[in-house]
Design an enzyme around this catalytic site. Structure first.
Site, PDB file in Angstrom:
ATOM      1  N   TYR A   1       3.709 -28.028  -0.541  1.00  0.00           N
ATOM      2  CA  TYR A   1       3.214 -28.440   0.788  1.00  0.00           C
ATOM      3  C   TYR A   1       3.030 -29.942   0.827  1.00  0.00           C
ATOM      4  CZ  TYR A   1       2.868 -23.514   1.714  1.00  0.00           C
ATOM      5  OH  TYR A   1       3.190 -22.186   1.907  1.00  0.00           O
TER       6      TYR A   1
ATOM      7  N   GLU B   1       9.269 -13.624   2.013  1.00  0.00           N
ATOM      8  CA  GLU B   1       7.871 -13.973   1.714  1.00  0.00           C
ATOM      9  C   GLU B   1       7.057 -14.095   3.009  1.00  0.00           C
ATOM     10  OE1 GLU B   1       7.370 -17.550  -0.635  1.00  0.00           O
ATOM     11  OE2 GLU B   1       5.358 -16.920  -1.262  1.00  0.00           O
TER      12      GLU B   1
ATOM     13  N   ASP C   1       2.064 -16.013  -3.540  1.00  0.00           N
ATOM     14  CA  ASP C   1       1.580 -16.486  -4.830  1.00  0.00           C
ATOM     15  C   ASP C   1       0.051 -16.523  -4.807  1.00  0.00           C
ATOM     16  OD1 ASP C   1       0.691 -18.999  -3.632  1.00  0.00           O
ATOM     17  OD2 ASP C   1       2.839 -19.333  -3.355  1.00  0.00           O
TER      18      ASP C   1
ATOM     19  N   ASP D   1      -1.935 -18.576   0.090  1.00  0.00           N
ATOM     20  CA  ASP D   1      -1.167 -18.942   1.291  1.00  0.00           C
ATOM     21  C   ASP D   1      -0.022 -17.993   1.594  1.00  0.00           C
ATOM     22  OD1 ASP D   1       0.570 -20.099  -0.863  1.00  0.00           O
ATOM     23  OD2 ASP D   1       1.664 -20.859   0.875  1.00  0.00           O
TER      24      ASP D   1
END
Ligand code: NAG
Ligand code: NAG
Ligand code: NAG
Ligand code: NAG
Ligand code: NAG
Length: 481
Positions: A224, A459, A76, A73
């Site tokens: 999430y 990120e 990571d 996603d």
């Protein structure tokens, strides 16, 4: 005094905005290329981002199910299906609305969608059972490893009748349904497979209602979690199924459950409300007044001059809303503003009244979106492109494991969990350019630290890029709005 300050500000903004003109076609190509850098599974021979190699080839093997493929996603190596499926839905919507402007990049956009839908088909292959995540987030996040070297547990997590997860199931249904529209002309049989699966998955999501938080909380939160509940995804999934099939039952479902519609301002991987209303403006249906009214209110709430403004703007002109990875708001709200502008256009250039005498037409919403795009591409107080690899000046230390560490080509030897931290903690630029990645973005004061540790700023994520693909396609064919 106030007036003078305002006019100075306006002229500064105009100056910054007019100094640079952007190559939206180049940015579009790169925004799609980014998805190749996020690929999990067996890398095909036509891969253009060649520093990425095969990874996670055994996902699902311990339970005898093939769960290889899909996307990591962000920075990571976990596959979180909730934000992943939202990203696929937004890629599909990008192609549906703006695919005609993509030129030769449209095929790559289709490949990016298919990389996701092939995986989502695997994740939903068993009836009444859906895999919603692969990888243990804490173990994964504690390591700084290339996906190609990854040796942390690849635990699969699932929902079922007894342990439901309507938000993630309905978002997967939305992804499959929207993608079925995309593939209708290029691969009819695949398109039919997608719509059949979307139908089954939506039925499951609706019939066995529940939050995936309730059973999977320790593994999906705080990454999430479902904050906004599942009502929004059920309406969103049904609206996409209606758009894909034109079966009236789906539209009736949306109308019947409209009382569940939440805050019309919100839109992102967790909250689909504004997206539902704007999507309805593109459907030709009866009983849509409530949704269209909400879409009008949402559009007005983006405008700095509107008395109903519900977003903040930095001094340099970037949209801000609560929550990390702020550029996700700038890209996804710009996307909705552009889709909404097409709705106004198709109604003979209707003008929307925002209250307090503020009137806005399609040009205003396009100009608003263009301001965000140009800021992201470098028309900002730092002259920094927040898209990696675009222009000569972009973030060098993005929070992304694969990008930070040397590639397998450069360094074939295994780099373990802790071995990678040497690179993560260094001040050196990343070894590999994750071309097209849009990072979390600047602080509210328009500064950007270019610091790997500062993941909220540095990120990239799939759901920042996915709506940006559509936005860039639009400006590629309308460079001056
Ligand atoms: C269409 O999709 C099927 C899988 O369902 C695949 O085997 C086939 O190669 C695809 N055809 C084209 C033309 O892409
Ligand atoms: C999911 O968990 C988060 C964090 O604990 C919580 O804030 C949220 O309200 C939960 N969502 C639902 C729908 O219960
Ligand atoms: C919208 O629906 C109406 C009634 O079903 C139909 O007459 C009209 O042609 C449709 N318009 C479009 C653009 O599809
Ligand atoms: C950004 O570019 C403009 C125009 O070239 C220049 O005037 C300004 O000094 C630059 N700002 C920074 C921070 O480099
Ligand atoms: C900008 O905001 C960040 C985060 O709040 C802060 O750390 C930084 O010091 C600020 N920079 C300036 C120049 O004000």
């Amino acid at each position: 005094m106030k007036l003078i300050i305002q006019s100075v500000l306006v002229s500064v903004l105009v100056m910054v905005g007019s100094v640079r003109s952007h190559d939206y076609g180049d940015a579009l190509t790169k925004s799609i290329l980014f998805f190749e850098g996020q690929r999990s599974g067996k890398i095909p021979s036509n891969q253009r981002m060649t520093w990425r190699k095969d990874s996670a080839l055994k996902d699902g093997i311990e339970i005898g199910v093939d769960l290889t493929g899909g996307y990591y996603d962000a920075g990571d190596n976990v596959k979180f299906n909730f934000p992943m499926s939202f990203s696929i839905t937004m890629l599909a919507w990008s192609v549906i609305e703006f695919g005609d402007s993509m030129g030769s990049d449209q095929q790559y956009a289709l490949d990016a969608i298919r990389w996701g839908t092939d995986y989502l088909m695997k994740a939903t292959s068993i009836p009444n059972f859906i895999f919603v995540q692969v990888g243990e987030p804490y173990n994964d996040h504690n390591c700084w490893e290339r996906p190609e070297d990854m040796d942390t547990p690849r635990t699969p997590y699932a929902i079922s009748k007894e342990f439901p997860g309507s938000e993630v199931a309905a978002e997967i249904a939305a992804a499959l349904a929207s993608s079925s529209i995309v593939f209708r002309h290029t691969n009819y049989s695949y398109s039919q497979d997608l719509i059949r699966r979307a139908t089954r998955v939506f039925y499951f999501a609706d019939k066995y209602r529940g939050f995936y938080n309730d059973t999977l909380h320790p593994w999906v939160c705080p990454f999430y979690c479902d904050f906004s509940g599942y009502q929004d995804e059920l309406l969103w999934g049904a609206a996409w199924l209606y758009r894909a099939t034109l079966i009236p039952d789906y539209w009736n479902y949306v109308v019947k459950n409209a009382y569940n519609l939440g805050n019309y301002n919100e839109f992102g991987w967790d909250n689909k409300n504004a997206g539902i209303n704007v999507l309805v403006t593109r459907l030709n249906t009866s009983n849509s007044d409530l949704f269209i009214g909400n879409a009008n209110k949402f559009a007005c709430s983006l405008l700095p001059e509107s008395p109903t403004k519900a977003v903040d703007y930095s001094p340099g002109g970037l949209m801000f809303k609560d929550g990390g990875s702020n550029l996700q708001h700038a890209t996804s709200l710009s996307f909705l503003a552009l889709v909404y502008s097409r709705y106004l256009e198709e109604l003979n250039n209707r003008v929307v009244a925002c209250g307090g005498g503020v009137m806005a037409d399609k040009h205003r919403f396009r100009q608003l979106a263009k301001g965000q795009v140009d800021y992201i591409l470098g028309s900002n107080p730092l002259n920094l492109s927040y898209m990696v690899g675009y222009s000569g000046y972009f973030p060098q230390r993005i929070h992304h494991r694969g990008s930070t560490l040397p590639s397998i080509d450069q360094h074939p030897g295994f780099i373990d969990c802790n071995g990678g931290k040497l690179y993560a903690n260094s001040n050196n630029p990343n070894a590999n350019v994750l071309t097209g990645a849009v990072v979390g973005g600047p602080f509210m004061n328009d500064t950007y630290p270019d610091d790997r540790v500062n993941f909220r700023q540095s990120e990239p994520t799939t759901y920042i890029n996915a709506p940006f693909v559509g936005v860039l396609a639009f400006f590629k064919s309308h460079p001056s709005c």
